[in-house]
Design an enzyme around this catalytic site. Structure first.
Site, PDB file in Angstrom:
ATOM      1  N   HIS B  41      12.421 -77.936  19.481  1.00 46.93           N
ATOM      2  CA  HIS B  41      11.134 -77.994  20.193  1.00 46.93           C
ATOM      3  C   HIS B  41      10.770 -79.431  20.573  1.00 46.93           C
ATOM      4  CE1 HIS B  41      10.593 -74.315  17.538  1.00 46.93           C
ATOM      5  NE2 HIS B  41      10.347 -73.810  18.729  1.00 46.93           N
ATOM      6  N   LYS B 153      19.235 -72.691  23.894  1.00 44.81           N
ATOM      7  CA  LYS B 153      19.676 -71.737  22.871  1.00 44.81           C
ATOM      8  C   LYS B 153      19.328 -70.310  23.315  1.00 44.81           C
ATOM      9  CE  LYS B 153      17.775 -71.006  18.789  1.00 44.81           C
ATOM     10  NZ  LYS B 153      17.568 -69.523  18.692  1.00 44.81           N
ATOM     11  N   ASP B 154      18.136 -70.173  23.892  1.00 42.95           N
ATOM     12  CA  ASP B 154      17.742 -68.882  24.464  1.00 42.95           C
ATOM     13  C   ASP B 154      18.127 -68.876  25.937  1.00 42.95           C
ATOM     14  OD1 ASP B 154      16.356 -67.856  22.033  1.00 42.95           O
ATOM     15  OD2 ASP B 154      15.126 -69.620  22.377  1.00 42.95           O
ATOM     16  N   GLN B 157      16.854 -66.106  28.085  1.00 39.61           N
ATOM     17  CA  GLN B 157      15.429 -66.298  28.358  1.00 39.61           C
ATOM     18  C   GLN B 157      15.247 -67.262  29.530  1.00 39.61           C
ATOM     19  OE1 GLN B 157      12.102 -66.712  25.291  1.00 39.61           O
ATOM     20  NE2 GLN B 157      12.603 -68.845  25.654  1.00 39.61           N
ATOM     21  N   ARG B 191      14.116 -69.322  12.752  1.00 40.83           N
ATOM     22  CA  ARG B 191      14.569 -68.242  11.877  1.00 40.83           C
ATOM     23  C   ARG B 191      15.603 -68.710  10.837  1.00 40.83           C
ATOM     24  NH1 ARG B 191      13.861 -64.936  16.846  1.00 40.83           N
ATOM     25  NH2 ARG B 191      12.312 -63.338  16.368  1.00 40.83           N
TER      26      ARG B 191
END
Lengths: 287, 287
Positions: B41, B153-154, B157, B191
Site C-alpha cells: 500500500h 498483485k491484484d 482487479q 491476509r
C-alpha cells in the site's frame, strides 16, 4: 457579444470545454437527449438555464437501450434542426457523438439498478434500463455536471437515475421536470411523429384517461377499480393495444399495499398504436 | 509548516476537502484500500505522492466484494495503526467510512464488467468483481481523482478497473504499481497475517514457482507444460491446496491461442493454505 453555441462530436473535445468551465467555477447543467427535439426537451434547457452557468446538451441515440426488435434504426434523427433549436433555446455546448465515438469497442461494463427497474417499462423492455443507466453514467463521467435535467414523462427513468446517483454517490443533483403536452393533451414525444392521423387522434385516450383517473381518485374510487376503468376506457379505442396500465407507489415504484391518505402514487400507461409505443403517467396522491 | 493528515469518515466531509482541492487546481491521487496497511500500500502512496498534489487514501472493508463464506468478518482491521502509517507515508486525506456511511440502505445499483472478470478470481469468487467495480465507481464519484493507484498483485482487479474506466469514460488515469514482496519473495498481503508459521514457510512456493516458470519460459518450454509443472511444484507442499493456476493473455485475460514471440502473458496463481487464500502472478512475455 453574441454568445454562440459550440458543437462538439468527440469526448476529447468536450473534455476541453468542461475542464475550462470547471476551472472558471461554472455550474454545469446537463440535458441528455436522444434528439429530434420538442418542447419537452426545451423546457429542460430552460430549467438548466435558470440554475446553471453552462448548459450542456447531448444528442445520442443510444443503441444499448433499444431491444433487438425495437425502433433503434428508425428512431427519428435530425441533427441540423436539433442544433438550431438547441442554440435558440440557450444551450451553450452541444455534444453529438456517433455510436463509434461512444462505443469504439463493444462495451463490457454494465450498470444496472434493481427493484425500481422491475415493473412497467423495465418489465416490457428487458435490458432497457441497463442501457439507460450505463449510457447516463458514461455521459455523466464525460460532462461532469452539477445538475442533470430529466423529463417526468419518463418517470421510471427518473426514478432509476435518482436511485443510481444516490447509490453511487455521484456528485450530481437530478432535477425532474414536468411533462410538456400538446394543446390537446398528448404528452410530447419524439415518437409522436410515427403516428398516423387516426392514431394521433385516438392516442388522446392516454392523457384523457389519466385525467379521468385523477377525478375518480378524488371521488374516492379504489385503486384497483381505477386501474380496471382506465383499461376499459383505453380498450374502447380500436387502434390502441395496451402494454401496461399500473398504479404504483411513488417514487419507489413498489405495489401499493395500503391505500393511505397522502401516499404518493403514479398511474402509468404504455399503449401501442400500430408499432408505435407511447407512454404517459400521472403522479398524484391518495386523498 | 508541518503538514498534518486529515481524517474524515463521512461523504459530506470528504466532499468539502475535494471541492477545495479542485478549486485550487490540485491534481488528486487516490489510493483505495481495505486497510491493514503494508509496504505494498505504501508503495502506492509513494507513487501518488510523486504524481499528485493531494493524496487521498480510503480504508473500507467492502462487504459487497466478499462472498457469503469468505472472510469479511475476520478480515484484519487496525485503523489506528493504519492512520499512523498513512500519515507517515504522506497521505494528505484519509477517508475511513463505515459500512453504514457507504451503504445507508441496501445498494440497488450494480456495476459489472464482462469478459475480463470471467477467469481466475472471477470464476472462484462469484460476484467479487461486481462488488469491486461497484465500490470503486462509488469511491471514484466521491474522491473524483485524476489518478488512481492499484497494486499489480491484484492484476485481474487492475484489468477490470482499467476496462471499466475506459468503457465509462471516467476522467481518471489508472496507475498500476509493481508487486511488493517480503525479503524471501512472498507477495505482501493483508491476509498473510492469517498464516501459521508452517503455512508461511510453505507459501513461498507461490513466488518460487512463478520465478521457476519464468526460467522455463525463457528456456522455451510450452505454456501448457509450464502450467502442469507449476501445479506439480505447488502440489509438493502438503499444506497447499490449489484454487487455480492459469496462463492467460495479458491484459485482456483471454486464453493464449497462439504462442507468439512478444505476446504479453500473465501466469496467475491462487492457492489455499488452510482457510487462507493467497494470490500471486507474473506478467511477462513469450520469448
Amino acid at each position: 457579444m453574441i454568445k454562440t453555441m459550440e458543437q462538439v462530436t468527440t469526448i476529447a473535445d468536450i473534455r476541453i470545454h468542461i475542464k475550462e468551465a470547471k476551472r472558471e467555477g461554472k455550474r454545469i447543467g446537463f440535458v441528455p437527449t436522444m434528439g429530434f427535439l420538442h418542447e419537452g426537451h426545451l423546457s429542460l434547457v430552460k430549467a438548466a438555464r435558470e440554475m446553471c452557468d453552462l448548459v450542456v446538451m447531448s444528442i445520442f441515440v443510444n443503441p444499448l437501450q433499444f431491444g433487438p426488435n425495437e425502433d433503434f434504426e428508425r428512431y427519428p434523427r435530425s441533427i441540423e434542426r436539433d442544433s438550431e433549436m438547441a442554440s435558440s433555446a440557450g444551450v451553450d455546448l452541444l455534444f453529438t457523438p456517433d455510436v463509434n465515438e461512444m462505443y469504439p469497442r463493444p462495451i463490457l461494463t454494465n450498470v444496472s439498478v434493481a427493484n425500481v427497474t422491475a415493473p412497467l417499462c423495465g418489465a416490457s423492455r428487458p435490458g432497457h434500463f441497463d442501457g439507460v443507466a450505463t449510457v447516463v453514467t458514461k455521459l455523466f463521467q464525460i460532462v461532469q455536471p452539477d445538475y442533470a435535467f430529466f423529463g417526468q414523462k419518463d418517470a421510471q427513468q427518473v426514478a432509476v437515475i435518482t436511485q443510481m446517483v444516490a447509490d453511487l454517490s455521484m456528485p450530481i443533483e437530478i432535477v425532474p421536470c414536468p411533462i410538456v403536452r400538446e394543446a390537446d393533451g398528448l404528452a410530447m414525444s419524439s415518437r409522436n411523429v410515427y403516428l398516423s392521423q387516426e392514431e394521433r387522434t385516438q392516442a388522446l385516450v392516454l392523457s384523457e384517461s389519466l385525467q379521468q383517473a385523477k377525478k375518480w381518485l378524488e371521488e374516492g374510487m379504489a385503486l384497483g377499480e381505477i386501474k380496471d376503468s382506465v383499461i376499459q376506457k383505453i380498450s374502447e379505442r380500436p387502434l390502441a393495444s395496451i402494454d401496461y396500465v399500473e398504479v404504483l407507489r411513488f417514487p419507489d415504484l413498489e405495489p401499493v399495499t395500503q391505500e393511505k391518505t397522502g401516499q404518493s402514487i403514479m398511474i402509468a400507461l404504455a399503449v401501442y398504436f400500430g408499432k408505435t409505443r407511447l407512454i404517459d403517467n400521472l403522479i398524484t396522491e391518495i386523498r
